[in-house]
Design an enzyme around this catalytic site. Structure first.
Site, PDB file in Angstrom:
ATOM      1  CG  ASP A   1      -9.186  -9.402   8.426  1.00 55.29           C
ATOM      2  OD1 ASP A   1      -8.678  -8.197   8.206  1.00 55.29           O
ATOM      3  OD2 ASP A   1      -9.624  -8.805   7.456  1.00 55.29           O
TER       4      ASP A   1
ATOM      5  CB  ILE B   1     -15.769  -0.074  -0.145  1.00 56.69           C
ATOM      6  CG1 ILE B   1     -15.673  -1.407  -0.732  1.00 56.69           C
ATOM      7  CG2 ILE B   1     -17.555  -0.167  -0.521  1.00 56.69           C
ATOM      8  CD1 ILE B   1     -15.770  -3.032  -0.744  1.00 56.69           C
TER       9      ILE B   1
ATOM     10  CE  LYS C   1     -10.673  -5.596   7.427  1.00 57.15           C
ATOM     11  NZ  LYS C   1     -10.259  -6.954   6.078  1.00 57.15           N
TER      12      LYS C   1
ATOM     13  CB  VAL D   1      -0.961  -0.149   1.426  1.00 55.81           C
ATOM     14  CG1 VAL D   1      -1.896   0.951   1.509  1.00 55.81           C
ATOM     15  CG2 VAL D   1      -1.833  -1.457   1.124  1.00 55.81           C
TER      16      VAL D   1
ATOM     17  N   GLY E   1      -2.481 -16.774  -3.603  1.00 58.95           N
ATOM     18  CA  GLY E   1      -2.420 -14.623  -2.896  1.00 58.95           C
ATOM     19  C   GLY E   1      -3.050 -14.114  -1.927  1.00 58.95           C
TER      20      GLY E   1
ATOM     21  CD  GLU F   1     -14.022   5.527   3.369  1.00 55.45           C
ATOM     22  OE1 GLU F   1     -14.351   6.345   4.007  1.00 55.45           O
ATOM     23  OE2 GLU F   1     -14.233   4.052   3.899  1.00 55.45           O
TER      24      GLU F   1
END
Lengths: 439, 439
Positions: free
Chosen positions: A202, A137, A206, A17, A188, A130
């Site tokens: 995970d 999204i 969220k 990223v 991956g 975000e």
């Protein structure tokens, strides 16, 4: 040529990223400046090893191993290191130095969010995130701002692309869980240690972030009920399909009323659940993410897109960066985190939903009456009742019962399933799945 | 008890949206205050007739016929009258009096947007209009803010619920256009004069707003190429279904390169088009809306929800109101409209897309060669070519050809269709439909 005020941007981390963020900052500098109302100067990228190979070729002189020094010179700090430390210390240092923060760090927000938001509020800094949920999204901003005048009742999210990819393969290509995991690994989608994904950790991080935002309440990640997808079988997926459902790993944040106390509270939970084929979430295929929001006035909304990827996440980071820059130019505080509602987080037993219970029972007189009696005594009302293919193991023959319930309290359902399991007619509780996305 | 600064809110209009906004402002005053950081006092509702019957029972003393007086006392003015005048004059008056504006008025924004945005910019006022496109679906804020660091390439929107309802009935229930219109009328989906909806005027207004935002360019509504759905037949819908497509009325804003000049520009257009069944837009049923956005880095995103309704639109209005209030509390300018890109708006002839052309041809030797020759000469490359059910009218027999093209320039396609129409083998050009949502 318009002269813009210059803002100094420090980047922490140059992974998949971070390297995309740096590339876009440099390539689209003019366009970003005109949108932000300020030129955004990338003053440095803090990394552990200046000479490590990178995805993107950037000017060597940008790299530094001295994150602390870099932070002190920045107006805006973008944290893309991930994990708890040193990300947490760096962010706190940046806040105290008066910088605004942009981060994609869901693990840190889920575990130390309140600490960071408090620190930011004390000095009037802003924390943008975000990119922490569902990559590009836009979901944080709609929840924080667009729906700020509404009352959210429920959020159902497919927020983990790896597990959605696997479940989608099982549903659409008939893979077993092992096959699906192997393909996901090869492409991956799965980490070397897939536990974070397949066990729902995970998604639970969220869920914490979504529930906190949707209900203006601090929801600790430990309060999120969590079940992964490792127990899901091909037989369950096939049965779901034949009944008009698909199995999705859902992160759910819901406003509920505790039936025993009448108290209003919220539930945050992650588990694989059945969703009707007609539900918009059922059409979310592959590694995509989607968040379905039910609000009192807005009705049902869905936000859909790629849930991961370096470029995709970088897009969300840059959107936040432009927002942070506009605020710097405008002055004044931004949108603070709000925990004014402070609802109690209710345990999973207090949740009501629908269930699909699959049993193997002896194919003999009195079975249906016994099962129906246990359900009725347990306060679980039956909507559909199907007896399917009886098989024979030589001496006795076995029938499969698929029971669809009306909404029932999770604790009542759990106690009823225990009763069923210990009944002499019942050979095995094959599967208990929750049904979400319907009334 | 926290004491909030008080902000005075004036409401213009008390129709289906206005009355819901007033109700929510009064009912949820505390919750809105804690989110906005300011108490929001509804100081009056300007209407034409104080005594007219209303959807919601509100305190009589709130109503006034003196909009101008009301506007002068307000910090924030919510315009929900609709139409051009007196909405335009009221908004200009409010801007000049220093108020921020919240509006759902798409017709006004599509025709007088630049005038209003300029006026606001001159005095540092803000104009919020999330409710003007797709009601409660957050789309303005994601385009303006979340994607501010990205580059949008294409927006495909189902932005008119009435026509989507009709086309969905034709697709899923086999209705003719007349039957579908009758049901839509009965359910209140269509106005007494349905022209605005079925001829695509409403969608074109929204296309203007979306294109302007997505491409940072002023796009006048007259520059939007517009075709309605009145020419769509049951036969086209049935053929589309059998070929794996569904027909949707799309509002499209696209970044394109003019092939003749090499110049970058944008296209804004509205027409019924074929969309593949697997495309997320194909699953948008009934009166729902959805906006599908393709961005350079974020990839494909979709925003889905109810596209109309008093409560739904009120939700978006209140979200904007909270944003406006936060800005008042914080001080400083908000996010301005940006037209820095100022791309040329290219005419429909410059657009490339795929097409489905249906012809009735004489069932005789040489037909295929003739048709294929005309297509090839016209620069239109064929992807699929199907000859279906030949019918006989007694003397001659007729065959139907369904031609799927690769991407072709609209002007080339149009010239080619003219050539086809005048060819002796071709009895009739039955249908020309564009195919969107694919490469």
């Amino acid at each position: 040529m318009i002269e813009y005020r210059g803002l100094k941007v420090a980047l922490l981390g140059a992974g998949s990223v971070g390297s995309q963020v740096a590339r876009l900052l440099l390539e689209h500098a003019d366009e970003l400046a005109s949108r932000a109302g300020a030129s955004l100067e990338l003053i440095g990228i803090a990394v552990r090893d200046v000479d490590a190979p990178r995805d993107v070729d950037l000017p060597k002189e940008l790299y530094t191993t001295d994150a602390e020094q870099l932070i002190l010179s920045a107006d805006i700090v973008i944290e893309l290191i991930g994990g708890i430390e040193p990300a947490r210390s760096h962010i706190l240092q940046a806040i105290n130095a008066g910088a605004d923060i942009v981060t994609a760090n869901k693990a840190l927000l889920a575990t130390h969010g309140p600490e960071l938001f408090d620190a930011a509020e004390q000095v009037g800094a802003q924390l943008y995130y975000e990119a922490a949920v569902a990559a590009a999204i836009p979901i944080i901003r709609p929840l924080r701002e667009s729906l700020a005048g509404d009352r959210i009742n429920r959020v159902l999210g497919i927020v983990n692309g790896s597990t959605n990819y696997m479940l989608d393969r099982m549903d659409r290509f008939g893979d077993t869980m092992e096959d699906a995991a192997a393909v996901a690994s090869e492409l991956g989608y799965l980490e070397a240690d897939p536990t974070l994904d397949v066990e729902g950790y995970d998604a639970a991080q969220k869920a914490t972030i979504l529930a906190s935002l949707a209900f203006h309440t601090t929801v600790p990640v430990e309060a999120v009920h969590r079940e992964g997808i490792t127990g899901i079988t091909k037989a369950q997926v096939d049965l779901a399909r034949s009944e008009g459902y698909v199995i999705k790993l859902l992160a759910i944040a819901e406003r509920i009323v505790d039936e025993t106390t009448g108290e209003e509270g919220l539930s945050a939970r992650v588990y694989p659940a059945l969703i009707g084929r007609e539900h918009p979430l059922a059409a979310v295929h592959g590694g995509n993410n989607a968040v379905f929001v039910e609000a009192e006035n807005a009705g049902s909304l869905m936000f859909y897109g790629a849930g991961a990827g370096g470029k995709e996440t970088a897009s969300a980071v840059l959107g936040d960066l432009v927002s942070a820059a506009r605020r710097h130019v405008a002055g004044g505080p931004g949108v603070g985190e709000s925990t004014h509602a402070d609802l109690p987080v209710l345990e999973i037993g207090r949740v009501t939903t629908r269930y699909q219970v699959t049993l193997e029972v002896a194919d003999e007189p009195g079975v249906l009456a016994a099962v129906a009696g246990i359900l009725s005594d347990g306060g679980v009302s039956v909507e559909t009742f199907q007896q399917s293919v009886a098989s024979s193991d030589g001496t006795l023959s076995t029938a499969t019962l698929v029971i669809g319930t009306h909404r029932a309290l999770e604790s009542a359902l759990a106690a009823t399933v225990e009763q069923l399991a210990s009944n002499a007619h019942v050979e095995r509780v094959v599967s208990v799945l929750r049904v979400e996305g319907a009334e």
